[in-house]
Structures are given as structure tokens and as C-alpha cells.
Design a protein around this motif. Structure first.
Motif, PDB file in Angstrom:
ATOM      1  N   LEU A  38       4.052 -14.615   6.654  1.00  0.00           N
ATOM      2  CA  LEU A  38       3.309 -13.803   5.882  1.00  0.00           C
ATOM      3  C   LEU A  38       4.059 -13.646   4.280  1.00  0.00           C
ATOM      4  CD1 LEU A  38       0.671 -11.794   6.358  1.00  0.00           C
ATOM      5  CD2 LEU A  38       2.331  -9.743   6.319  1.00  0.00           C
ATOM      6  N   ALA A  39       2.910 -13.838   3.555  1.00  0.00           N
ATOM      7  CA  ALA A  39       3.584 -13.693   1.983  1.00  0.00           C
ATOM      8  C   ALA A  39       2.735 -13.118   1.046  1.00  0.00           C
ATOM      9  CB  ALA A  39       3.725 -15.091   1.299  1.00  0.00           C
ATOM     10  N   GLY A  40       3.267 -11.920   0.133  1.00  0.00           N
ATOM     11  CA  GLY A  40       2.435 -11.229  -0.745  1.00  0.00           C
ATOM     12  C   GLY A  40       2.519 -11.569  -2.050  1.00  0.00           C
ATOM     13  N   LEU A  41       1.375 -11.827  -2.749  1.00  0.00           N
ATOM     14  CA  LEU A  41       1.452 -12.368  -4.027  1.00  0.00           C
ATOM     15  C   LEU A  41       0.956 -11.305  -4.928  1.00  0.00           C
ATOM     16  CD1 LEU A  41      -0.267 -15.863  -3.278  1.00  0.00           C
ATOM     17  CD2 LEU A  41       1.943 -15.514  -4.307  1.00  0.00           C
ATOM     18  N   PHE A  42       1.663 -11.005  -5.915  1.00  0.00           N
ATOM     19  CA  PHE A  42       1.156  -9.985  -6.978  1.00  0.00           C
ATOM     20  C   PHE A  42       0.604 -10.756  -8.206  1.00  0.00           C
ATOM     21  CE2 PHE A  42       4.699  -8.048  -4.911  1.00  0.00           C
ATOM     22  CZ  PHE A  42       4.521  -6.752  -4.624  1.00  0.00           C
ATOM     23  N   LEU A  43      -0.144 -10.060  -9.165  1.00  0.00           N
ATOM     24  CA  LEU A  43      -0.376 -10.396 -10.332  1.00  0.00           C
ATOM     25  C   LEU A  43      -0.222  -9.243 -11.074  1.00  0.00           C
ATOM     26  CD1 LEU A  43      -2.046 -12.636 -12.300  1.00  0.00           C
ATOM     27  CD2 LEU A  43      -4.030 -11.061 -11.897  1.00  0.00           C
ATOM     28  N   LEU A  44       0.884  -9.424 -11.910  1.00  0.00           N
ATOM     29  CA  LEU A  44       1.162  -8.326 -13.055  1.00  0.00           C
ATOM     30  C   LEU A  44       1.422  -8.559 -14.286  1.00  0.00           C
ATOM     31  CD1 LEU A  44       4.495  -7.964 -10.518  1.00  0.00           C
ATOM     32  CD2 LEU A  44       2.617  -6.161 -10.553  1.00  0.00           C
ATOM     33  N   THR A  45       1.834  -7.485 -15.332  1.00  0.00           N
ATOM     34  CA  THR A  45       1.856  -7.860 -16.526  1.00  0.00           C
ATOM     35  C   THR A  45       3.299  -7.808 -17.239  1.00  0.00           C
ATOM     36  OG1 THR A  45       1.451  -5.332 -16.886  1.00  0.00           O
ATOM     37  CG2 THR A  45      -0.377  -6.905 -17.077  1.00  0.00           C
ATOM     38  N   SER A  46       3.983  -7.086 -16.262  1.00  0.00           N
ATOM     39  CA  SER A  46       5.795  -6.839 -16.668  1.00  0.00           C
ATOM     40  C   SER A  46       6.262  -6.841 -15.147  1.00  0.00           C
ATOM     41  CB  SER A  46       5.904  -5.730 -17.378  1.00  0.00           C
ATOM     42  OG  SER A  46       5.539  -4.748 -16.950  1.00  0.00           O
ATOM     43  N   THR A  47       7.614  -6.499 -15.436  1.00  0.00           N
ATOM     44  CA  THR A  47       8.268  -6.030 -14.108  1.00  0.00           C
ATOM     45  C   THR A  47       9.039  -4.583 -14.275  1.00  0.00           C
ATOM     46  OG1 THR A  47      10.398  -7.272 -15.163  1.00  0.00           O
ATOM     47  CG2 THR A  47       9.016  -8.462 -13.533  1.00  0.00           C
ATOM     48  N   HIS A  48       8.419  -3.837 -15.111  1.00  0.00           N
ATOM     49  CA  HIS A  48       9.104  -2.659 -15.359  1.00  0.00           C
ATOM     50  C   HIS A  48       9.135  -1.635 -14.031  1.00  0.00           C
ATOM     51  CE1 HIS A  48       7.321  -3.039 -19.732  1.00  0.00           C
ATOM     52  NE2 HIS A  48       8.589  -3.554 -19.547  1.00  0.00           N
ATOM     53  N   GLY A  49       7.996  -1.953 -13.380  1.00  0.00           N
ATOM     54  CA  GLY A  49       8.014  -1.239 -12.006  1.00  0.00           C
ATOM     55  C   GLY A  49       7.258  -0.138 -11.902  1.00  0.00           C
ATOM     56  N   VAL A  50       6.670   0.348 -13.269  1.00  0.00           N
ATOM     57  CA  VAL A  50       5.759   1.414 -13.245  1.00  0.00           C
ATOM     58  C   VAL A  50       4.475   1.027 -14.418  1.00  0.00           C
ATOM     59  CG1 VAL A  50       5.515   3.826 -13.750  1.00  0.00           C
ATOM     60  CG2 VAL A  50       7.385   3.350 -12.838  1.00  0.00           C
ATOM     61  N   GLY A  51       3.329   1.154 -14.178  1.00  0.00           N
ATOM     62  CA  GLY A  51       2.482   0.846 -14.951  1.00  0.00           C
ATOM     63  C   GLY A  51       2.392  -0.793 -15.310  1.00  0.00           C
ATOM     64  N   ASP A  52       2.818  -1.473 -14.395  1.00  0.00           N
ATOM     65  CA  ASP A  52       2.836  -3.063 -14.767  1.00  0.00           C
ATOM     66  C   ASP A  52       1.652  -3.714 -13.965  1.00  0.00           C
ATOM     67  OD1 ASP A  52       3.545  -2.814 -11.983  1.00  0.00           O
ATOM     68  OD2 ASP A  52       5.768  -3.389 -12.576  1.00  0.00           O
ATOM     69  N   THR A  53       0.750  -3.153 -13.593  1.00  0.00           N
ATOM     70  CA  THR A  53      -0.282  -3.780 -12.992  1.00  0.00           C
ATOM     71  C   THR A  53      -1.554  -4.159 -14.162  1.00  0.00           C
ATOM     72  OG1 THR A  53      -1.792  -1.648 -12.767  1.00  0.00           O
ATOM     73  CG2 THR A  53      -0.367  -2.347 -10.631  1.00  0.00           C
ATOM     74  N   PRO A  54      -2.112  -5.426 -13.899  1.00  0.00           N
ATOM     75  CA  PRO A  54      -3.139  -5.630 -14.818  1.00  0.00           C
ATOM     76  C   PRO A  54      -4.244  -4.494 -15.206  1.00  0.00           C
ATOM     77  CG  PRO A  54      -3.112  -7.339 -13.317  1.00  0.00           C
ATOM     78  CD  PRO A  54      -2.238  -6.272 -12.625  1.00  0.00           C
ATOM     79  N   GLN A  55      -4.563  -3.662 -14.251  1.00  0.00           N
ATOM     80  CA  GLN A  55      -5.488  -2.601 -14.420  1.00  0.00           C
ATOM     81  C   GLN A  55      -4.790  -1.523 -15.499  1.00  0.00           C
ATOM     82  OE1 GLN A  55      -4.584  -3.771 -11.565  1.00  0.00           O
ATOM     83  NE2 GLN A  55      -5.986  -3.175 -10.005  1.00  0.00           N
ATOM     84  N   ALA A  56      -3.431  -1.317 -15.448  1.00  0.00           N
ATOM     85  CA  ALA A  56      -2.755  -0.433 -16.345  1.00  0.00           C
ATOM     86  C   ALA A  56      -2.886  -0.878 -17.736  1.00  0.00           C
ATOM     87  CB  ALA A  56      -1.169  -0.249 -15.793  1.00  0.00           C
ATOM     88  N   ASP A  57      -3.044  -2.320 -18.070  1.00  0.00           N
ATOM     89  CA  ASP A  57      -3.366  -2.979 -19.358  1.00  0.00           C
ATOM     90  C   ASP A  57      -4.710  -2.967 -19.895  1.00  0.00           C
ATOM     91  OD1 ASP A  57      -0.816  -3.196 -20.300  1.00  0.00           O
ATOM     92  OD2 ASP A  57      -0.804  -5.433 -20.230  1.00  0.00           O
ATOM     93  N   GLY A  58      -5.440  -2.600 -18.803  1.00  0.00           N
ATOM     94  CA  GLY A  58      -7.177  -2.522 -19.276  1.00  0.00           C
ATOM     95  C   GLY A  58      -7.768  -3.490 -18.583  1.00  0.00           C
ATOM     96  N   TRP A  59      -7.398  -4.340 -17.838  1.00  0.00           N
ATOM     97  CA  TRP A  59      -7.956  -5.530 -17.194  1.00  0.00           C
ATOM     98  C   TRP A  59      -8.639  -4.858 -15.966  1.00  0.00           C
ATOM     99  CZ3 TRP A  59      -8.022 -10.466 -18.887  1.00  0.00           C
ATOM    100  CH2 TRP A  59      -7.222 -10.849 -19.658  1.00  0.00           C
ATOM    101  N   THR A  60      -9.941  -5.531 -15.740  1.00  0.00           N
ATOM    102  CA  THR A  60     -10.544  -5.120 -14.196  1.00  0.00           C
ATOM    103  C   THR A  60     -10.727  -6.075 -13.379  1.00  0.00           C
ATOM    104  OG1 THR A  60     -11.985  -3.696 -15.699  1.00  0.00           O
ATOM    105  CG2 THR A  60     -12.897  -4.172 -13.385  1.00  0.00           C
ATOM    106  N   ILE A  61      -9.966  -6.001 -12.271  1.00  0.00           N
ATOM    107  CA  ILE A  61     -10.239  -6.886 -11.416  1.00  0.00           C
ATOM    108  C   ILE A  61     -11.353  -6.840 -10.419  1.00  0.00           C
ATOM    109  CG2 ILE A  61      -8.777  -7.829  -9.181  1.00  0.00           C
ATOM    110  CD1 ILE A  61      -6.366  -7.144 -10.513  1.00  0.00           C
TER     111      ILE A  61
END
Lengths: 367, 195
Positions: free
Chosen positions: A86-109
Motif C-alpha cells: 500500500l502506498a499513499g501519494l500526496f499532492l501538496l503546495t509545501s511541507t509546512h505541515g499546516v495549510g499545505d494542501t492545494p485547496q489551501a492555496d485556492g486550487w479546487t480538486i
């Protein structure tokens, strides 16, 4: 003193017995997760061992516009997986740990390629080359600028939680919307999941378009469906799948100047879970309940029976003539007069002995 | 609108909690009965309290079981082999706890004076509790994809037997006959007087 030492030793053993890494061996499930995975998957990323995974992130374009489409494919290979693969893949905007999802940057998945719309997707790696790949369909933020998208992977392997990050990622420029460009309303949420045999009708609120069509592809087959305008929306149907599969589709909009398309969106077609013969299992369940109840009652009665009522006791009693109780007939005879004039003529002695007393009581007299 | 799954979670917690309470109280009371030295250290009211706790736990658990089953059925989206196993184990769980309750009610509080009965009731409670834990484990696997029993390597019970409708109805008929025979034709036990 010894008791305290014993207690300390027990506590030390308990502390040392805690494994170095904690993880969800069955995965966390797809969803929207920050780099730290909410502290729920592998705890803090800093606790994870290194993964040998080679990560590549490939966008379908490097420039888009406000609210515009973007497809990003992330591929991982060469990772040392556990037995569960099992492998889990992330799409992120940074590695801050908080607020680093694309959605937090305004992207819509719009689609995560697995029937959902999160930035984290788990895959069971079954391909022969041991690679995992996920394609996300995104809608660009509403603010122009340069946006970086990075990727990460975590998985178990060699009895450790492992993690790898590609911190360089890709830089996407989000520019202004060209005038008169065909567009899909930002409110539109494309379907990403359906059931086998169910017709999937799409209603797309597209503007600045003179014609709209649906392009689809699935397992090598591909096709195109012309959509018809109904009010403010364009309506069309994807082919109905007869088995569990995945269909990638995109909306192609045209006008006199532009030909614009959405990102490729994955529609996951799943088999509906149906329990065959649910009533058969209910009957079996009731049968099991009756049998287990009967068994418990029987055992309780057997063990709860007094010892004197046992078969061996009865046998021993009858083997000793002196202990045989007096016949009840004798007692009755003592209490009734065989020559009583009230005795019916047709009654035998035996009948009179047994039932005479009741008979006399029935007449209202004494014995 | 609150979904059936939420009600099911509440019902499951009530059921599991009640049955665990019953099991714990039964085992403690059994230890007091089996080890007189231990029993002597505690008061009679303690023994009576544990007996009452086990009785109340079982009765409350059995009252909640139908609610748990109904909400579980409503919450289940379709069903699969693990759902089928849940149905089967629910029957076993209910039967065992009903048997436990029947024994306690018919034999009375005096059953704690009989070593055999104490062991039997404890074993029934332990087994029934194990079934409850397996049911919870399947529930965890269905909702979260994993269960705490993964830590001790218990199987996920991903396969279930399918004997068909005819076989199921026959099982139901034979079990009904067995239960009726036990209830109405078997010599009944007498209530044990507490000494």
C-alpha cells in the motif's frame, strides 16, 4: 523496596515495548490530508524512515488561467513496500505541515483519479514494475500568480513507516482569463463516482460556448458525445459501464475563436455491494441463536440438577428393598372404609381405593 | 438529518459496553465463588453487587441488541460477506447471552454456590464476549478498513458460508424443533437456594 523495583522494571518494559513507529497498516483512506497526515497515519513525518521512492510530477500544461483546468500526474517507483503493498501519494503546495494542501492555496480538486476529490490517494501497488500513479484534475485558483505543486509519498516497508518528498515539484503560472474564452462555472462539481449499469448524465454549466462535447476514454476505448444545450447547461451522457472500471472524460467547449477543454476527470464505476440472499443469512442467524440458546439451557439444567436426583442414586435406592417407600395404596386404604354404603355398586376395590376419597368429598361428606 | 450510521455507532457502544460490564462482573463474581479465600476478603454485598451488575448488563445489552441490528441494517449500504458474517455472529451473540440470562434467572442467585455452574456461566460469558468483540472488529473493518484485532493477527472473516435459502430454512426448522424440545420436553431444573 522490591515491590518498587518490580514496578519500575514493569514500567520500563512497557515503555520499551512500544514500537518505534506507529502506523495504520491498512492505510488512512483517500481524502484531504496535510503533509503531517493529521498526525494519524505515520505520526510526525520526522519519525518516518527514508523511502527510496523516485517521484515524478507531470502537469499537462505549465500555464493556465484563473479558474482554468490543470491535470497533474504523479508517479512513484522503486519504493520498498510492505506485504500489503500500500502506498499513499500526496499532492501538496509545501511541507509546512499546516495549510499545505492545494485547496489551501485556492486550487479546487475536481477529481483524484480514484473516485474522490482529495489531495491524498492510497493505491495498492500491483503493477509489475512496482510503480504507482495518480492523476489529479484541478481548477486553478481565483487569484493570478505563480503556484508551486509538490508531491510526497508514504508507505510501510521493512517494518518501518517510510516517506519521500519531491520538494521541487512544478511551477504553474495562473494568468488572466482571455476574453470570450469558453468556461465552465466554478460551481460545477463533476461526478467522480457511479455504479455499474447506471447511466451517467452530465449537466455542464458552460459559458461563451457555441458547441460542447464530451470526450471519454476507458481501457483503450475512446469516444466523443455531443452535448445539447438545455437552458444554461449543456447535457450529455457517458457510456454506461457494464462492469467495474474507470472512465476518463473531459468537456470540450468551442466558440468562434477558442477550443477549450477541462482537465481529464476520472469517473470510478463501482460494483454495488449486494448481499445475495440476505434473508437466508437471517434465517441462519436465527437458527444459530436458537441452537446456542438450547445448548446453554441444556448445559445449565444438566449441571444444575441436584446430585440426589441422579440415575445412580435411583438405582442404589431400588437395589435396597428395605429402603423402598411404602406403597401409597396402603395409606389410602387406611383412610377409607371398603364397606362404606356410599360406595357405588359398579366400582371395583381398586377404583374405590384410588378414587373413593374424592368421590366422598364430592358428595359433601367426610371419609 | 442524522444518519442511521450515527445511531448504529451509539447502539454499538451501548451494546458492547453493557456486555463487557456483564462479562467483567461475572468473572469477578466467579473468582469470588471459586476461590473462597478471595471471596472472604470481600463483603456479601460486593458479591450481590457483582451478580446484579452482570444481570443488569446482560438485560440492558439484550434490550439494545435489536436497535443495534436494525440501525446496522439501515446503515449498511448493500452488503458483502463481512456483513453476512455480522448477521450470523449477531445470532450467536444473542443466543449465548439469552442462554446466560436464562441460566441465571431459572437457577437463581444460588448458582454461585455450584462450582460447575459458576464455571459454565463464566465460559458462556467469555465466549459471548468474544463474539461481541469479533462483531465490533468486523464493524471496524467495514467502516475504517482496519481493526484493533489486526494487532493480534485475528482473521478479518472476509468469507462467509452460503448454504442457500433451502438450507437456511431447514436450519431454522431444525433449530426451532431443538429449542422447543429443550424448553418444553426436557426436565426443568429447580431454583438453587442461596445458602
Amino acid at each position: 523496596m522490591m515491590r518498587r523495583v518490580f514496578l519500575i522494571v514493569i514500567l520500563l518494559v512497557a515503555v520499551l515495548a512500544v514500537p518505534e513507529y506507529t502506523a495504520n497498516p491498512s492505510g488512512e483512506g483517500d481524502g484531504t490530508e496535510e503533509f503531517v497526515c493529521g498526525g494519524a497515519c505515520h505520526g510526525d513525518p520526522g519519525l518516518s524512515a527514508e523511502s527510496l521512492a523516485q517521484l515524478t510530477i507531470t502537469p499537462d500544461r505549465s500555464e493556465t488561467y484563473v479558474g482554468g483546468p490543470l491535470s497533474v500526474t504523479v508517479t512513484a517507483q522503486d519504493m520498498q513496500l510492505s506485504d500489503r503493498k500500500l502506498a499513499g501519494l500526496f499532492l501538496l503546495t509545501s511541507t509546512h505541515g499546516v495549510g499545505d494542501t492545494p485547496q489551501a492555496d485556492g486550487w479546487t480538486i475536481l477529481s483524484d483519479g480514484a473516485g474522490g476529490s482529495g489531495n491524498y490517494v492510497e493505491q495498492r501497488v500491483t503493477s509489475s514494475d512496482g510503480s504507482a500513479s495518480v492523476t489529479w484534475a484541478l481548477r486553478a485558483p481565483s487569484v493570478e500568480g505563480d503556484y508551486r505543486l509538490i508531491t510526497a509519498i508514504h508507505h510501510g516497508g521493512d517494518a518501518s513507516a517510510r516517506m519521500a518528498v519531491d520538494e521541487v515539484g512544478v511551477l504553474i503560472t495562473v494568468g488572466p482569463v482571455p476574453e470570450n474564452l469558453p468556461q465552465i462555472s466554478a460551481e460545477w462539481a463533476p461526478p467522480t463516482k457511479t455504479l455499474v449499469g447506471k447511466e451517467m448524465v452530465l449537466s455542464v454549466p458552460a459559458s461563451n460556448s457555441t458547441s460542447v462535447s464530451l470526450e471519454w476514454t476507458s481501457r483503450g476505448a475512446e469516444g466523443s458525445v455531443v452535448m445539447t444545450q438545455q437552458g444554461d447547461a449543456w447535457v450529455g451522457s457517458l457510456p454506461t459501464a457494464l462492469s467495474a472500471t474507470e472512465i476518463q472524460y473531459r468537456v470540450v467547449m468551442t466558440n468562434e475563436i477558442f477550443v477549450e477543454s477541462s482537465a481529464w476527470i476520472t469517473l470510478s464505476v463501482e460494483q454495488q455491494d449486494i448481499l445475495p440472499n440476505a434473508w437466508a443469512f437471517r434465517f441462519q442467524s436465527i437458527a444459530i441463536m436458537f441452537v446456542s440458546l438450547a445448548l446453554c439451557i441444556t448445559l445449565n439444567r444438566r449441571f444444575g440438577r441436584p446430585a440426589k436426583a441422579g440415575t445412580s442414586e435411583i438405582k442404589s435406592t431400588f437395589n435396597q428393598p428395605s429402603t423402598i417407600p411404602m406403597a401409597p395404596v396402603q395409606q389410602v386404604v387406611q383412610g377409607i372404609d371398603m364397606a362404606d354404603p356410599r360406595r357405588p355398586l359398579s366400582w371395583s376395590d381398586e377404583q374405590w381405593v384410588h378414587y373413593g376419597e374424592d368421590y366422598l368429598k364430592g358428595l359433601g361428606g367426610g371419609v | 438529518m442524522v444518519e442511521a450510521g450515527t445511531f448504529h455507532a451509539v447502539a454499538v457502544e451501548l451494546t458492547v459496553g453493557s456486555f463487557l460490564l456483564a462479562t467483567t462482573a461475572t468473572l469477578l463474581r466467579a473468582m469470588m465463588a471459586l476461590y473462597p479465600r478471595l471471596g472472604d476478603k470481600f463483603s456479601t454485598s460486593m458479591a450481590t453487587g457483582l451478580d446484579g451488575a452482570s444481570l443488569c448488563g446482560v438485560i440492558f445489552g439484550l434490550l439494545v441488541v435489536p436497535f443495534t441490528i436494525i440501525t446496522g441494517n439501515l446503515a449498511a449500504d448493500g452488503g458483502n460477506s463481512m456483513t453476512a458474517n455480522k448477521i450470523l455472529l449477531s445470532g450467536l451473540c444473542t443466543g449465548l447471552w439469552l442462554g446466560f440470562l436464562h441460566g441465571r434467572l431459572t437457577l437463581g442467585i444460588g448458582l454461585w454456590n455450584s462450582k460447575k455452574l459458576v464455571i459454565l456461566q463464566s465460559l458462556i460469558a467469555l465466549f459471548a464476549c468474544q463474539v461481541v468483540l469479533m462483531l465490533s472488529s468486523i464493524g471496524g473493518t467495514l467502516s475504517r478498513g482496519e481493526t484493533l484485532t489486526d494487532l493480534i493477527g485475528l482473521p478479518h472473516l472476509e468469507n462467509s458460508p452460503d448454504v442457500g435459502m433451502t438450507g437456511s430454512v431447514l436450519m431454522f426448522l431444525f433449530s426451532s424443533i431443538a429449542l422447543v424440545t429443550v424448553l418444553f420436553m426436557q426436565p426443568k431444573s429447580k431454583r438453587i437456594v442461596d445458602e
